[in-house]
Design a protein around this motif. Sequence first.
Motif, PDB file in Angstrom:
ATOM      1  N   VAL A  43       2.174  22.978 -56.749  1.00 18.77           N
ATOM      2  CA  VAL A  43       2.529  21.577 -56.486  1.00 18.77           C
ATOM      3  C   VAL A  43       1.390  20.870 -55.768  1.00 18.77           C
ATOM      4  O   VAL A  43       1.008  19.747 -56.117  1.00 18.77           O
ATOM      5  CB  VAL A  43       3.828  21.508 -55.657  1.00 18.77           C
ATOM      6  N   ALA A  53      -0.761  17.704 -57.039  1.00 22.56           N
ATOM      7  CA  ALA A  53      -0.865  16.466 -56.252  1.00 22.56           C
ATOM      8  C   ALA A  53      -2.328  16.066 -56.081  1.00 22.56           C
ATOM      9  O   ALA A  53      -2.701  14.906 -56.288  1.00 22.56           O
ATOM     10  CB  ALA A  53      -0.200  16.666 -54.891  1.00 22.56           C
ATOM     11  N   ILE A  94      -3.703  14.644 -59.232  1.00 29.66           N
ATOM     12  CA  ILE A  94      -3.271  13.257 -59.469  1.00 29.66           C
ATOM     13  C   ILE A  94      -4.120  12.289 -58.655  1.00 29.66           C
ATOM     14  O   ILE A  94      -4.541  11.239 -59.148  1.00 29.66           O
ATOM     15  CB  ILE A  94      -1.775  13.093 -59.133  1.00 29.66           C
ATOM     16  N   THR A 100       2.174   6.786 -57.468  1.00 31.64           N
ATOM     17  CA  THR A 100       2.698   8.153 -57.387  1.00 31.64           C
ATOM     18  C   THR A 100       4.212   8.163 -57.272  1.00 31.64           C
ATOM     19  O   THR A 100       4.864   9.008 -57.882  1.00 31.64           O
ATOM     20  CB  THR A 100       2.118   8.934 -56.194  1.00 31.64           C
ATOM     21  N   SER A 101       4.774   7.217 -56.511  1.00 29.17           N
ATOM     22  CA  SER A 101       6.233   7.257 -56.365  1.00 29.17           C
ATOM     23  C   SER A 101       6.894   6.952 -57.708  1.00 29.17           C
ATOM     24  O   SER A 101       7.930   7.529 -58.037  1.00 29.17           O
ATOM     25  CB  SER A 101       6.706   6.298 -55.273  1.00 29.17           C
ATOM     26  N   ALA A 107       5.488   7.752 -60.596  1.00 28.44           N
ATOM     27  CA  ALA A 107       5.225   8.935 -61.412  1.00 28.44           C
ATOM     28  C   ALA A 107       6.222  10.043 -61.093  1.00 28.44           C
ATOM     29  O   ALA A 107       6.687  10.747 -61.987  1.00 28.44           O
ATOM     30  CB  ALA A 107       3.801   9.431 -61.181  1.00 28.44           C
ATOM     31  N   ILE A 108       6.577  10.186 -59.796  1.00 25.97           N
ATOM     32  CA  ILE A 108       7.537  11.214 -59.405  1.00 25.97           C
ATOM     33  C   ILE A 108       8.889  10.934 -60.053  1.00 25.97           C
ATOM     34  O   ILE A 108       9.592  11.839 -60.486  1.00 25.97           O
ATOM     35  CB  ILE A 108       7.656  11.277 -57.860  1.00 25.97           C
ATOM     36  N   ARG A 109       9.213   9.644 -60.193  1.00 27.50           N
ATOM     37  CA  ARG A 109      10.485   9.295 -60.834  1.00 27.50           C
ATOM     38  C   ARG A 109      10.377   9.384 -62.361  1.00 27.50           C
ATOM     39  O   ARG A 109      11.302   9.039 -63.077  1.00 27.50           O
ATOM     40  CB  ARG A 109      10.912   7.890 -60.408  1.00 27.50           C
ATOM     41  N   GLY A 110       9.208   9.805 -62.861  1.00 25.93           N
ATOM     42  CA  GLY A 110       9.049   9.964 -64.303  1.00 25.93           C
ATOM     43  C   GLY A 110       8.619   8.683 -64.996  1.00 25.93           C
ATOM     44  O   GLY A 110       8.671   8.570 -66.210  1.00 25.93           O
TER      45      GLY A 110
END
Lengths: 280, 324
Positions: free
Chosen positions: B13, B17, B20, B70-71, B73-76
């Motif tokens: 992970v 990160a 990214i 990024t936030s 991207a985390i949610r797809g």
Amino acid sequence: MRGSLKRVFATAWHTPSGQVGAVTLLLIALVAVTITPFLPDPRIMPDLSGGAAPPSFAHPFGTDAFSRDILSRVVHGARVSLSIAALAVALSISLGAAVGTTAGYFGGWVDAVLMRSVDAAMAIPRLFILLLLVLVWERIPPAALVAVIGATGWFATSRLVRGEVLRLRELDYIRAAKALGAGSPGIIFRHVLPNTLGPLIVAATLGVGEVILLEAGLSFLGLGIAPPTPTWGGMVHDSESLMATAPWTGLFPGAAIVITVLAVNLWGEAMRAAVDPRTA
Amino acid sequence: MIGWLIRRGLQAVLTFAAAIVILFFLMRVTPGDPLMRMTEDRQISVAEMARLKHRFGLDQPLALQFITFTSAAIRGDLGVSIYRYPDRVLDLIVARLPASLLLGGTVLLLNFTIGVWLGVLQAARRGQFIDRWLTRLSLSGYAMPSFWLALVLVYFLSTRWRLLPSAQMTDPLLDPSAPFAVRTFDLLRHLLMPAFTLAIVTIAATMQYQRTAMLEVLRLDFVLAARARGLTESQVRWRHAWRNALFPVLTLFGLWLPILVSGSVFVERIFNWPGLGSLAWEAINGRDYPLLLGTSMIVTLLVILGGVCTDLGYWLLDPRVRRP
């Protein structure tokens, strides 16, 4: 140290594959230098409507869609591909040596930050990093291409150098140098770096083969050096729509890539075996 | 086991990160911002440009932009494609994933079965004619640009001899209601050339690794003991020696994924294979930054997951690794 490099070259030369690789490379260089002045200018289009002609006495490799001599373009392409590869590898080896020595010699958090970043960068396929960078230019200038390829090729080298430095750092002669009051720069440049030269030269040689393929790949995607400058990958790109009717337009530049990369790799592998006999 | 998995997972992970962060800043260290690239040839007023910038959040500080990116991207949410506006990047990628996995899986299968078999053969015939020529042939394959090999194969197998189809994944003229066997055969015919192209350019390393590992094992005493008990040569080779020479080849799996993914950009483009590689090519052609960034992220994720799988396989198969 120079003596031991000479020994590496000599050992590599005395293996059959090393000899084949080295002789082929010398021949390529010789041909590129001697016959270039006798060939037509690769950028001039003598006859726009003539179309591609098959190999003949006047044009041993045939001509391309703009009636340009393919032999001339392949030979000039050798200069472009090889000089880009050599410069880019020189850049990435220097960067890798610098980062690797810094990480290995200073250790601690410097090492941790640098090496974790290298881990992450190595997880991104190199082609994709290059694509993201190259896309900024409509057509990339040669100097920028060298810089971009060089700047993305040092990750593995830095790991290699770091490992060597960690190994050397604990040896008695480095401790002795420290005890005698030598400063960090002196120890690094005088005592550590020269001893990493063998593995570095192997990495550089194999890197040249990789970069020739990468540069050809970028040119094939239409992202390399702008036409009409001949590059091997660019010629294969131009031949794609002609392959069915004029296969010689793509066969010869591609064969030039295969022969050159194979020769570089054979020589590189022979040197690797000489530097580290266990892997032979 | 659990502890090891958690530690390895956490490491993966963190690597992702960091990757990214690198990808995001790669996009931004380059001159200009995404809007300038989108609008380069069009006449746009300053006010309109400012409005667009505000609309896409590009007037925010870089750090804030990164957090938003990024936030999401985390949610797809990987953003919206430019070239295929208004399709979402993630949807485009998910649609292309199966074709890529099919091609990549076939290549890995070919690479490992043929590569392992040839590597063992080479070790058994060390220094002989077949060993030397297999090494030379595989190194020639390794020196080939995949796109050139693909074009040459298409020229001979499709244009000249008309044996195999040169593009797409299925025959467009084939009746979709045809029996399953017919459709599978059609798919296999289309799969053959791209898969072999990628297998040929990557097989050298598998053979070399397997050969070296096998040679090391063949030297050991238990192989001599097996021979002394009167086992046949193939029993000694495959049942006894090879089992212990498999691990080094496993490490290659992690190494392959980036090469496969990059090679597939060329091969999928030439064969019009509807996978991630040709999606990346479309993104390049359309100067579609969000799409290229999204594809790079997914590809990086695949590479990292491949690394975790390799380590896991190692951990399960080789008890020596388990000792802390």
